[in-house]
Write a protein that holds these residues in place. Sequence first.
Motif, PDB file in Angstrom:
ATOM      1  N   MET A 245       0.834  -1.211   0.000  1.00  0.00           N
ATOM      2  CA  MET A 245       0.000   0.000   0.000  1.00  0.00           C
ATOM      3  C   MET A 245       0.866   1.258   0.000  1.00  0.00           C
ATOM      4  N   GLU A 246       1.943   1.253   0.773  1.00  0.00           N
ATOM      5  CA  GLU A 246       2.826   2.424   0.867  1.00  0.00           C
ATOM      6  C   GLU A 246       3.570   2.645  -0.446  1.00  0.00           C
ATOM      7  N   LYS A 247       3.941   1.562  -1.096  1.00  0.00           N
ATOM      8  CA  LYS A 247       4.617   1.670  -2.401  1.00  0.00           C
ATOM      9  C   LYS A 247       3.664   2.251  -3.447  1.00  0.00           C
ATOM     10  N   VAL A 248       2.400   1.841  -3.381  1.00  0.00           N
ATOM     11  CA  VAL A 248       1.398   2.386  -4.313  1.00  0.00           C
ATOM     12  C   VAL A 248       1.254   3.889  -4.092  1.00  0.00           C
ATOM     13  N   LEU A 249       1.115   4.293  -2.841  1.00  0.00           N
ATOM     14  CA  LEU A 249       0.958   5.727  -2.540  1.00  0.00           C
ATOM     15  C   LEU A 249       2.161   6.512  -3.067  1.00  0.00           C
ATOM     16  N   TYR A 250       3.350   5.996  -2.816  1.00  0.00           N
ATOM     17  CA  TYR A 250       4.574   6.667  -3.273  1.00  0.00           C
ATOM     18  C   TYR A 250       4.561   6.801  -4.798  1.00  0.00           C
ATOM     19  N   ALA A 251       4.133   5.739  -5.469  1.00  0.00           N
ATOM     20  CA  ALA A 251       4.164   5.708  -6.936  1.00  0.00           C
ATOM     21  C   ALA A 251       3.097   6.594  -7.573  1.00  0.00           C
ATOM     22  N   VAL A 252       1.906   6.641  -6.988  1.00  0.00           N
ATOM     23  CA  VAL A 252       0.786   7.307  -7.691  1.00  0.00           C
ATOM     24  C   VAL A 252       0.563   8.763  -7.283  1.00  0.00           C
ATOM     25  N   ASP A 253       1.087   9.187  -6.154  1.00  0.00           N
ATOM     26  CA  ASP A 253       0.818  10.550  -5.677  1.00  0.00           C
ATOM     27  C   ASP A 253       1.204  11.598  -6.728  1.00  0.00           C
ATOM     28  N   GLU A 254       2.468  11.611  -7.122  1.00  0.00           N
ATOM     29  CA  GLU A 254       2.935  12.593  -8.107  1.00  0.00           C
ATOM     30  C   GLU A 254       2.312  12.322  -9.481  1.00  0.00           C
ATOM     31  N   LEU A 255       2.134  11.034  -9.795  1.00  0.00           N
ATOM     32  CA  LEU A 255       1.616  10.660 -11.114  1.00  0.00           C
ATOM     33  C   LEU A 255       0.181  11.135 -11.319  1.00  0.00           C
ATOM     34  N   THR A 256      -0.649  11.061 -10.274  1.00  0.00           N
ATOM     35  CA  THR A 256      -2.034  11.555 -10.435  1.00  0.00           C
ATOM     36  C   THR A 256      -2.015  13.050 -10.771  1.00  0.00           C
ATOM     37  N   GLY A 257      -1.073  13.783 -10.180  1.00  0.00           N
ATOM     38  CA  GLY A 257      -0.945  15.210 -10.487  1.00  0.00           C
ATOM     39  C   GLY A 257      -0.583  15.447 -11.942  1.00  0.00           C
ATOM     40  N   LEU A 258       0.365  14.652 -12.443  1.00  0.00           N
ATOM     41  CA  LEU A 258       0.796  14.787 -13.842  1.00  0.00           C
ATOM     42  C   LEU A 258      -0.339  14.413 -14.799  1.00  0.00           C
ATOM     43  N   ILE A 259      -1.041  13.326 -14.500  1.00  0.00           N
ATOM     44  CA  ILE A 259      -2.149  12.888 -15.366  1.00  0.00           C
ATOM     45  C   ILE A 259      -3.261  13.932 -15.360  1.00  0.00           C
ATOM     46  N   TRP A 260      -3.564  14.473 -14.184  1.00  0.00           N
ATOM     47  CA  TRP A 260      -4.635  15.477 -14.102  1.00  0.00           C
ATOM     48  C   TRP A 260      -4.255  16.743 -14.863  1.00  0.00           C
ATOM     49  N   ALA A 261      -3.006  17.178 -14.722  1.00  0.00           N
ATOM     50  CA  ALA A 261      -2.534  18.365 -15.459  1.00  0.00           C
ATOM     51  C   ALA A 261      -2.638  18.124 -16.970  1.00  0.00           C
ATOM     52  N   THR A 262      -2.324  16.901 -17.395  1.00  0.00           N
ATOM     53  CA  THR A 262      -2.435  16.534 -18.815  1.00  0.00           C
ATOM     54  C   THR A 262      -3.894  16.560 -19.259  1.00  0.00           C
ATOM     55  N   ALA A 263      -4.779  16.049 -18.407  1.00  0.00           N
ATOM     56  CA  ALA A 263      -6.221  16.033 -18.735  1.00  0.00           C
ATOM     57  C   ALA A 263      -6.762  17.445 -18.918  1.00  0.00           C
ATOM     58  N   LEU A 264      -6.279  18.367 -18.089  1.00  0.00           N
ATOM     59  CA  LEU A 264      -6.786  19.750 -18.174  1.00  0.00           C
ATOM     60  C   LEU A 264      -6.406  20.445 -19.484  1.00  0.00           C
ATOM     61  N   MET A 265      -5.409  19.905 -20.199  1.00  0.00           N
ATOM     62  CA  MET A 265      -4.997  20.465 -21.488  1.00  0.00           C
ATOM     63  C   MET A 265      -5.885  19.962 -22.630  1.00  0.00           C
ATOM     64  N   ARG A 266      -6.704  18.961 -22.354  1.00  0.00           N
ATOM     65  CA  ARG A 266      -7.514  18.325 -23.409  1.00  0.00           C
ATOM     66  C   ARG A 266      -8.890  18.985 -23.482  1.00  0.00           C
ATOM     67  N   PRO A 267      -9.529  18.927 -24.653  1.00  0.00           N
ATOM     68  CA  PRO A 267     -10.878  19.512 -24.775  1.00  0.00           C
ATOM     69  C   PRO A 267     -11.866  18.937 -23.755  1.00  0.00           C
ATOM     70  N   SER A 268     -11.736  17.634 -23.478  1.00  0.00           N
ATOM     71  CA  SER A 268     -12.685  16.976 -22.560  1.00  0.00           C
ATOM     72  C   SER A 268     -12.441  17.356 -21.099  1.00  0.00           C
TER      73      SER A 268
END
Length: 197
Positions: free
Chosen positions: A106-129
């Motif tokens: 669980m701790e490894k997942v949190l470490y791995a996805v915390d920053e990544l969710t930010g990057l994915i969300w920032a990428t999503a905000l650049m898209r029309p959808s």
Amino acid sequence: MREHISREQALDLLKKYNKEAFHIQHALTVEGVMKWFAKELGYGEDEEYWGIVGLLHDIDFEQYPDQHCIKAPELLREGGVGEDIIHAVCSHGYELTVEVKPEHEMEKVLYAVDELTGLIWATALMRPSKSVQDMEVKSVKKKFKTLNFAAGCSRNVIQRGAEMMGYDLSDLIQKTIYAMRSCEQQVQEEMQQICAE
């Protein structure tokens, strides 16, 4: 099944120290992503517990950014949070602000996805959808390589998190997109409710 504070108590504790919509939305997103990974990795009975760790992971970041993961134990203990959750929360600051190593999956997942969710969300905000529903791995990887895009999202942490979990980067991105899709609507609905309070 683990004993832990309720989801409602965790959300109240988060909102006590976090007022900015951006930080609350990030916490809700990481909560949803953690719950998805709990089910994906065979920890379905602990889904709520994984979610609470995700919800509280940045509890100290808004008010104490230069003491991130250092101030958290005090705030969490005051809120009646157990030491296992405190360890998990602090472990995502490993080698950044603290030396608490992610040990449990669980701790490894949190470490791995915390920053990544930010990057994915920032990428999503650049898209029309403005959504992750039509997000593709290649779009995220392109932004991953553009270091001045969402510069606050550490590429080193994302890469090391993938390695900790035994995934290659593309796999981690794909699974995190699926996880974000699974909770996107719920996060939006909850944010509308919180902003209306």
